[in-house]
Design a protein around this motif. Structure first.
Motif, PDB file in Angstrom:
ATOM      1  N   ASN A 153      20.714  49.109  40.395  1.00 13.71           N
ATOM      2  CA  ASN A 153      19.953  48.384  41.162  1.00 13.71           C
ATOM      3  C   ASN A 153      20.340  46.927  40.890  1.00 13.71           C
ATOM      4  N   THR A 154      20.030  46.105  41.879  1.00 10.05           N
ATOM      5  CA  THR A 154      20.376  44.632  41.870  1.00 10.05           C
ATOM      6  C   THR A 154      19.493  44.125  40.894  1.00 10.05           C
ATOM      7  N   SER A 155      20.267  43.067  40.096  1.00  5.59           N
ATOM      8  CA  SER A 155      19.936  42.167  39.294  1.00  5.59           C
ATOM      9  C   SER A 155      19.820  40.769  39.544  1.00  5.59           C
ATOM     10  N   LEU A 156      18.740  40.073  39.602  1.00  7.67           N
ATOM     11  CA  LEU A 156      18.469  38.828  40.437  1.00  7.67           C
ATOM     12  C   LEU A 156      19.066  37.737  39.594  1.00  7.67           C
ATOM     13  N   GLU A 157      19.274  37.930  38.202  1.00  8.97           N
ATOM     14  CA  GLU A 157      19.916  36.873  37.421  1.00  8.97           C
ATOM     15  C   GLU A 157      21.511  36.973  37.963  1.00  8.97           C
ATOM     16  N   ASP A 158      22.077  38.162  38.017  1.00  7.44           N
ATOM     17  CA  ASP A 158      23.600  38.229  38.311  1.00  7.44           C
ATOM     18  C   ASP A 158      23.700  37.637  39.743  1.00  7.44           C
ATOM     19  N   SER A 159      22.619  37.654  40.495  1.00  9.17           N
ATOM     20  CA  SER A 159      22.772  37.204  42.102  1.00  9.17           C
ATOM     21  C   SER A 159      22.897  35.591  42.277  1.00  9.17           C
ATOM     22  N   LEU A 160      21.947  35.349  41.187  1.00  3.24           N
ATOM     23  CA  LEU A 160      21.734  33.768  40.965  1.00  3.24           C
ATOM     24  C   LEU A 160      23.111  33.185  40.641  1.00  3.24           C
ATOM     25  N   ALA A 161      23.746  33.715  39.764  1.00  2.00           N
ATOM     26  CA  ALA A 161      24.936  33.265  38.966  1.00  2.00           C
ATOM     27  C   ALA A 161      26.055  33.435  40.083  1.00  2.00           C
ATOM     28  N   ALA A 162      26.062  34.692  40.938  1.00  3.66           N
ATOM     29  CA  ALA A 162      27.062  34.576  41.694  1.00  3.66           C
ATOM     30  C   ALA A 162      26.700  33.386  42.844  1.00  3.66           C
ATOM     31  N   GLY A 163      25.664  33.012  43.157  1.00  3.94           N
ATOM     32  CA  GLY A 163      25.369  32.107  44.096  1.00  3.94           C
ATOM     33  C   GLY A 163      25.943  30.788  43.059  1.00  3.94           C
ATOM     34  N   LYS A 164      25.600  30.415  42.316  1.00  2.00           N
ATOM     35  CA  LYS A 164      26.225  29.201  41.253  1.00  2.00           C
ATOM     36  C   LYS A 164      27.571  29.091  41.568  1.00  2.00           C
ATOM     37  N   ILE A 165      28.368  30.072  41.312  1.00  2.00           N
ATOM     38  CA  ILE A 165      29.976  30.103  41.631  1.00  2.00           C
ATOM     39  C   ILE A 165      30.210  29.910  42.907  1.00  2.00           C
ATOM     40  N   ILE A 166      29.535  30.565  43.933  1.00  2.00           N
ATOM     41  CA  ILE A 166      29.946  30.190  45.315  1.00  2.00           C
ATOM     42  C   ILE A 166      29.565  28.653  45.807  1.00  2.00           C
ATOM     43  N   ASP A 167      28.551  28.338  45.231  1.00  2.00           N
ATOM     44  CA  ASP A 167      28.175  26.725  45.500  1.00  2.00           C
ATOM     45  C   ASP A 167      29.387  26.199  44.941  1.00  2.00           C
ATOM     46  N   GLU A 168      29.919  26.182  43.979  1.00  2.00           N
ATOM     47  CA  GLU A 168      30.807  25.511  43.200  1.00  2.00           C
ATOM     48  C   GLU A 168      32.176  25.674  43.946  1.00  2.00           C
ATOM     49  N   ILE A 169      32.572  26.704  44.342  1.00  2.56           N
ATOM     50  CA  ILE A 169      33.780  26.973  44.971  1.00  2.56           C
ATOM     51  C   ILE A 169      33.768  26.286  46.442  1.00  2.56           C
ATOM     52  N   LEU A 170      32.620  26.291  47.152  1.00  5.14           N
ATOM     53  CA  LEU A 170      32.433  25.801  48.521  1.00  5.14           C
ATOM     54  C   LEU A 170      32.467  23.976  48.360  1.00  5.14           C
ATOM     55  N   LYS A 171      32.523  23.589  47.077  1.00  3.34           N
ATOM     56  CA  LYS A 171      32.578  22.127  47.114  1.00  3.34           C
ATOM     57  C   LYS A 171      34.160  21.910  47.213  1.00  3.34           C
ATOM     58  N   ASN A 172      34.912  22.595  47.078  1.00  4.44           N
ATOM     59  CA  ASN A 172      36.206  22.413  47.292  1.00  4.44           C
ATOM     60  C   ASN A 172      37.280  22.835  48.123  1.00  4.44           C
ATOM     61  N   THR A 173      36.530  24.153  48.754  1.00  4.69           N
ATOM     62  CA  THR A 173      37.218  24.719  49.671  1.00  4.69           C
ATOM     63  C   THR A 173      36.555  25.818  50.895  1.00  4.69           C
ATOM     64  N   ASN A 174      37.031  26.164  51.808  1.00  2.04           N
ATOM     65  CA  ASN A 174      36.112  26.970  52.384  1.00  2.04           C
ATOM     66  C   ASN A 174      36.439  28.409  52.325  1.00  2.04           C
ATOM     67  N   TYR A 175      35.603  29.419  52.497  1.00  2.96           N
ATOM     68  CA  TYR A 175      35.633  30.772  52.276  1.00  2.96           C
ATOM     69  C   TYR A 175      34.631  31.325  53.371  1.00  2.96           C
ATOM     70  N   GLU A 176      35.136  32.531  53.882  1.00  2.51           N
ATOM     71  CA  GLU A 176      34.397  33.356  54.810  1.00  2.51           C
ATOM     72  C   GLU A 176      33.715  34.347  53.874  1.00  2.51           C
ATOM     73  N   LEU A 177      32.190  34.094  53.909  1.00  3.55           N
ATOM     74  CA  LEU A 177      31.338  34.969  53.125  1.00  3.55           C
ATOM     75  C   LEU A 177      30.782  36.192  53.576  1.00  3.55           C
ATOM     76  N   ASN A 178      30.496  37.131  52.837  1.00  4.86           N
ATOM     77  CA  ASN A 178      29.993  38.278  53.443  1.00  4.86           C
ATOM     78  C   ASN A 178      28.286  38.171  53.228  1.00  4.86           C
ATOM     79  N   ASP A 179      27.475  38.948  53.749  1.00  9.38           N
ATOM     80  CA  ASP A 179      25.924  38.557  53.999  1.00  9.38           C
ATOM     81  C   ASP A 179      25.474  38.525  52.485  1.00  9.38           C
ATOM     82  N   PHE A 180      25.790  39.334  51.722  1.00  9.64           N
ATOM     83  CA  PHE A 180      25.253  39.241  50.379  1.00  9.64           C
ATOM     84  C   PHE A 180      25.685  37.873  49.678  1.00  9.64           C
TER      85      PHE A 180
END
Length: 240
Positions: A153-180
């Motif tokens: 099952n999905t874990s909310l806290e893992d999804s939020l941490a993934a979002g944090k990492i993506i947020d940091e990545i996008l500060k420096n470069t562009n990526y094509e993201l999937n829906d999740f």
């Protein structure tokens, strides 16, 4: 034509076919609490962590290596006969410095073993999210973020941490993201100022509350506190 690398997030390790991560830099997240136990143990001087999927495998390795320590959980509880459970607060310097720890959890260690075909495999949580993000973009490859989830099952806290990492990545470069990945990013950005209340009401947060592990919750959502990057390679985790 400019080629933009892809960044895909998977919400549980069970949905990941090992071949999906081939030729990608892969990040494994298990906020409550395997990732934080691993990061903390290494930051406090543990030399190596060996993640295994099953308890009997852990005991077998221990049998052949008596000086190794055992850490992990089942149903959020310390396993009988183990030195440590899955609370990062247990992995103090005086207990684990220069030690090898055999580590098994219901989700985190299994997620790591599932993605073994990736080019590089890192362990992340909120604590080292910014530093992981800065590192992975240097490889100029597609990125896979695997949330451990909880028993499929999905874990909310893992999804939020993934979002944090993506947020940091996008500060420096562009990526094509999937829906999740977009869902994770939006969830983090919309809730980053109230993470504690949010994760405390998640299924795993409630479970930790029931076990009187409130300090674990607080510890596991601290952001950008540890600059170390755990690398999983050759069935072992050590510092990059």
């Amino acid at each position: 034509m400019i080629i933009i690398n892809k960044l895909n997030v998977y919400n549980t390790w069970q949905e990941v076919n090992s071949t999906i991560v081939i030729n990608t830099v892969t990040i494994v997240i298990d906020v409550f609490r395997a990732s934080n136990s691993i990061i903390t143990a290494l930051s406090n001087g543990a030399s190596t962590i060996i993640p295994v999927s099953e308890i009997d495998v852990a005991f077998e390795i221990k049998k052949n290596n008596p000086k190794f320590l055992l850490g992990g959980e089942r149903k959020s509880l310390k396993i009988e006969g183990f030195n440590f459970g899955n609370s990062p607060l247990e992995y103090t310097k005086d207990k684990i410095q220069d030690k090898t720890i055999i580590f098994t959890t219901a989700n985190g260690s299994r997620a790591l073993n599932k993605v073994h075909l990736a080019d590089k495999i890192f362990v992340a949580s909120f604590a080292n999210a910014k530093y992981i993000a800065e590192k992975v973009i240097n490889y100029n490859k597609n990125i896979s973020i695997v949330c451990a989830g909880t028993l499929g099952n999905t874990s909310l806290e893992d999804s939020l941490a993934a979002g944090k990492i993506i947020d940091e990545i996008l500060k420096n470069t562009n990526y094509e993201l999937n829906d999740f990945a977009y869902l994770c990013l939006g969830s983090y950005r919309n809730n980053k100022n109230d993470l504690f209340n949010l994760v405390s009401n998640s299924a795993n947060g409630k479970r930790l509350y029931e076990l009187n592990k409130i300090e674990d919750i607080k510890y596991c959502i601290q952001e950008d506190t540890i600059s170390l990057i755990p690398l999983y390679e050759n069935k072992k985790i050590s510092l990059l």
